[in-house]
Write a protein that holds these residues in place. Structure first.
Motif, PDB file in Angstrom:
ATOM      1  N   TRP A  28      14.322  13.097 -68.582  1.00  0.00           N
ATOM      2  CA  TRP A  28      13.023  13.775 -68.534  1.00  0.00           C
ATOM      3  C   TRP A  28      13.122  15.235 -68.954  1.00  0.00           C
ATOM      4  N   ARG A  29      14.284  15.654 -69.413  1.00  0.00           N
ATOM      5  CA  ARG A  29      14.518  17.011 -69.928  1.00  0.00           C
ATOM      6  C   ARG A  29      14.189  18.101 -68.903  1.00  0.00           C
ATOM      7  N   ILE A  30      14.588  17.868 -67.651  1.00  0.00           N
ATOM      8  CA  ILE A  30      14.439  18.899 -66.624  1.00  0.00           C
ATOM      9  C   ILE A  30      15.472  19.977 -66.955  1.00  0.00           C
ATOM     10  N   PRO A  31      15.040  21.200 -67.236  1.00  0.00           N
ATOM     11  CA  PRO A  31      15.999  22.247 -67.613  1.00  0.00           C
ATOM     12  C   PRO A  31      16.988  22.560 -66.486  1.00  0.00           C
ATOM     13  N   LYS A  32      18.220  22.860 -66.875  1.00  0.00           N
ATOM     14  CA  LYS A  32      19.228  23.262 -65.884  1.00  0.00           C
ATOM     15  C   LYS A  32      18.702  24.479 -65.142  1.00  0.00           C
ATOM     16  N   GLY A  33      18.929  24.502 -63.852  1.00  0.00           N
ATOM     17  CA  GLY A  33      18.443  25.587 -63.012  1.00  0.00           C
ATOM     18  C   GLY A  33      17.024  25.374 -62.518  1.00  0.00           C
TER      19      GLY A  33
ATOM     20  N   CYS B  65      15.219  18.605 -55.518  1.00  0.00           N
ATOM     21  CA  CYS B  65      15.990  17.530 -54.879  1.00  0.00           C
ATOM     22  C   CYS B  65      15.303  16.171 -55.003  1.00  0.00           C
ATOM     23  N   HIS B  66      14.101  16.144 -55.552  1.00  0.00           N
ATOM     24  CA  HIS B  66      13.375  14.890 -55.733  1.00  0.00           C
ATOM     25  C   HIS B  66      12.846  14.821 -57.165  1.00  0.00           C
ATOM     26  N   THR B  67      12.807  13.622 -57.704  1.00  0.00           N
ATOM     27  CA  THR B  67      12.218  13.417 -59.022  1.00  0.00           C
ATOM     28  C   THR B  67      11.263  12.236 -58.911  1.00  0.00           C
ATOM     29  N   ALA B  68       9.992  12.471 -59.265  1.00  0.00           N
ATOM     30  CA  ALA B  68       8.996  11.400 -59.252  1.00  0.00           C
ATOM     31  C   ALA B  68       8.514  11.181 -60.678  1.00  0.00           C
ATOM     32  N   VAL B  69       8.393   9.926 -61.052  1.00  0.00           N
ATOM     33  CA  VAL B  69       7.903   9.576 -62.388  1.00  0.00           C
ATOM     34  C   VAL B  69       6.632   8.758 -62.198  1.00  0.00           C
ATOM     35  N   TRP B  70       5.578   9.181 -62.878  1.00  0.00           N
ATOM     36  CA  TRP B  70       4.296   8.502 -62.787  1.00  0.00           C
ATOM     37  C   TRP B  70       4.092   7.622 -64.010  1.00  0.00           C
ATOM     38  N   GLN B  71       4.077   6.329 -63.777  1.00  0.00           N
ATOM     39  CA  GLN B  71       3.817   5.315 -64.802  1.00  0.00           C
ATOM     40  C   GLN B  71       4.621   5.524 -66.080  1.00  0.00           C
ATOM     41  N   GLY B  72       5.853   6.030 -65.957  1.00  0.00           N
ATOM     42  CA  GLY B  72       6.714   6.235 -67.106  1.00  0.00           C
ATOM     43  C   GLY B  72       6.196   7.275 -68.087  1.00  0.00           C
ATOM     44  N   ARG B  73       5.209   8.067 -67.653  1.00  0.00           N
ATOM     45  CA  ARG B  73       4.562   9.005 -68.566  1.00  0.00           C
ATOM     46  C   ARG B  73       4.723  10.469 -68.172  1.00  0.00           C
TER      47      ARG B  73
ATOM     48  N   VAL C 129       6.423  13.429 -65.147  1.00  0.00           N
ATOM     49  CA  VAL C 129       7.470  13.649 -64.151  1.00  0.00           C
ATOM     50  C   VAL C 129       7.070  14.820 -63.252  1.00  0.00           C
ATOM     51  N   PHE C 130       7.411  14.689 -61.977  1.00  0.00           N
ATOM     52  CA  PHE C 130       7.165  15.735 -60.992  1.00  0.00           C
ATOM     53  C   PHE C 130       8.477  15.981 -60.267  1.00  0.00           C
ATOM     54  N   GLU C 131       9.022  17.168 -60.489  1.00  0.00           N
ATOM     55  CA  GLU C 131      10.367  17.506 -60.023  1.00  0.00           C
ATOM     56  C   GLU C 131      10.279  18.473 -58.858  1.00  0.00           C
ATOM     57  N   GLY C 132      10.918  18.114 -57.760  1.00  0.00           N
ATOM     58  CA  GLY C 132      10.970  19.001 -56.610  1.00  0.00           C
ATOM     59  C   GLY C 132       9.778  18.820 -55.682  1.00  0.00           C
ATOM     60  N   HIS C 133       9.548  19.835 -54.862  1.00  0.00           N
ATOM     61  CA  HIS C 133       8.534  19.779 -53.804  1.00  0.00           C
ATOM     62  C   HIS C 133       7.166  20.222 -54.319  1.00  0.00           C
ATOM     63  N   VAL C 134       6.604  19.464 -55.258  1.00  0.00           N
ATOM     64  CA  VAL C 134       5.291  19.778 -55.817  1.00  0.00           C
ATOM     65  C   VAL C 134       4.227  19.264 -54.846  1.00  0.00           C
ATOM     66  N   PRO C 135       3.321  20.137 -54.374  1.00  0.00           N
ATOM     67  CA  PRO C 135       2.259  19.677 -53.471  1.00  0.00           C
ATOM     68  C   PRO C 135       1.371  18.627 -54.139  1.00  0.00           C
ATOM     69  N   ALA C 136       0.940  17.665 -53.338  1.00  0.00           N
ATOM     70  CA  ALA C 136       0.132  16.548 -53.833  1.00  0.00           C
ATOM     71  C   ALA C 136      -1.116  17.009 -54.572  1.00  0.00           C
TER      72      ALA C 136
ATOM     73  N   ASP D 164       0.272  19.608 -73.973  1.00  0.00           N
ATOM     74  CA  ASP D 164       1.705  19.611 -74.262  1.00  0.00           C
ATOM     75  C   ASP D 164       2.574  19.425 -73.014  1.00  0.00           C
ATOM     76  N   GLY D 165       1.945  19.113 -71.877  1.00  0.00           N
ATOM     77  CA  GLY D 165       2.689  18.993 -70.629  1.00  0.00           C
ATOM     78  C   GLY D 165       3.137  17.577 -70.327  1.00  0.00           C
ATOM     79  N   ILE D 166       4.328  17.463 -69.747  1.00  0.00           N
ATOM     80  CA  ILE D 166       4.808  16.146 -69.311  1.00  0.00           C
ATOM     81  C   ILE D 166       5.068  16.117 -67.813  1.00  0.00           C
ATOM     82  N   GLY D 167       4.782  17.229 -67.117  1.00  0.00           N
ATOM     83  CA  GLY D 167       4.958  17.212 -65.676  1.00  0.00           C
ATOM     84  C   GLY D 167       5.003  18.597 -65.070  1.00  0.00           C
ATOM     85  N   LEU D 168       5.279  18.619 -63.773  1.00  0.00           N
ATOM     86  CA  LEU D 168       5.367  19.854 -63.016  1.00  0.00           C
ATOM     87  C   LEU D 168       6.725  19.952 -62.351  1.00  0.00           C
ATOM     88  N   VAL D 169       7.201  21.187 -62.183  1.00  0.00           N
ATOM     89  CA  VAL D 169       8.527  21.429 -61.624  1.00  0.00           C
ATOM     90  C   VAL D 169       8.447  22.531 -60.566  1.00  0.00           C
TER      91      VAL D 169
END
Length: 118
Positions: free
Chosen positions: A26-31, A35-43, A45-52, A65-70
């Protein structure tokens, strides 16, 4: 997961031994890893403690141009983290593997998601 369920998002858990491979896929940049990675319908990604609330806002109107939140690391007071709340930043993960500022979480109690800088 309970934070997401409490906010009416359906979740399921899949245990992966090699999470670094998932994060690279999912190309999560180093740094920027959480501690959690969630993938929504393969489309998306939500990385870390992102509020609902921010996940739902993203899904309701994904930036072109976005593929998720970090949320990198484990900020104090973020969903699932104990301790006194400290403001933290949510980043928008871009298709090209880069990221940019999405919003700053200023309160533990998020009722209305503020307008975001795009």
């Amino acid at each position: 997961m309970s934070h997401l369920e409490d906010n009416e998002l359906q979740v399921s858990s899949i245990f992966k031994v090699n999470m670094q491979m998932v994060k690279r896929q999912w190309r999560i940049p180093k740094g920027m890893e959480g501690c959690h990675t969630a993938v929504w319908q393969g489309r998306y990604v939500f990385e870390g403690h992102v509020p609902a609330q921010y996940i739902q806002q993203f899904l309701d109107s994904p930036p072109e141009d976005g593929i998720g939140l970090v949320v990198p690391g484990m900020p104090e007071g973020s969903p699932g983290m104990e301790g006194e709340f400290e403001p933290y930043i949510i980043y928008l993960l871009l298709e090209n593997g880069d990221y940019r500022f999405y919003t700053r979480v200023l309160s533990e109690e998020i009722k209305d998601v503020p307008e975001l800088s795009q």
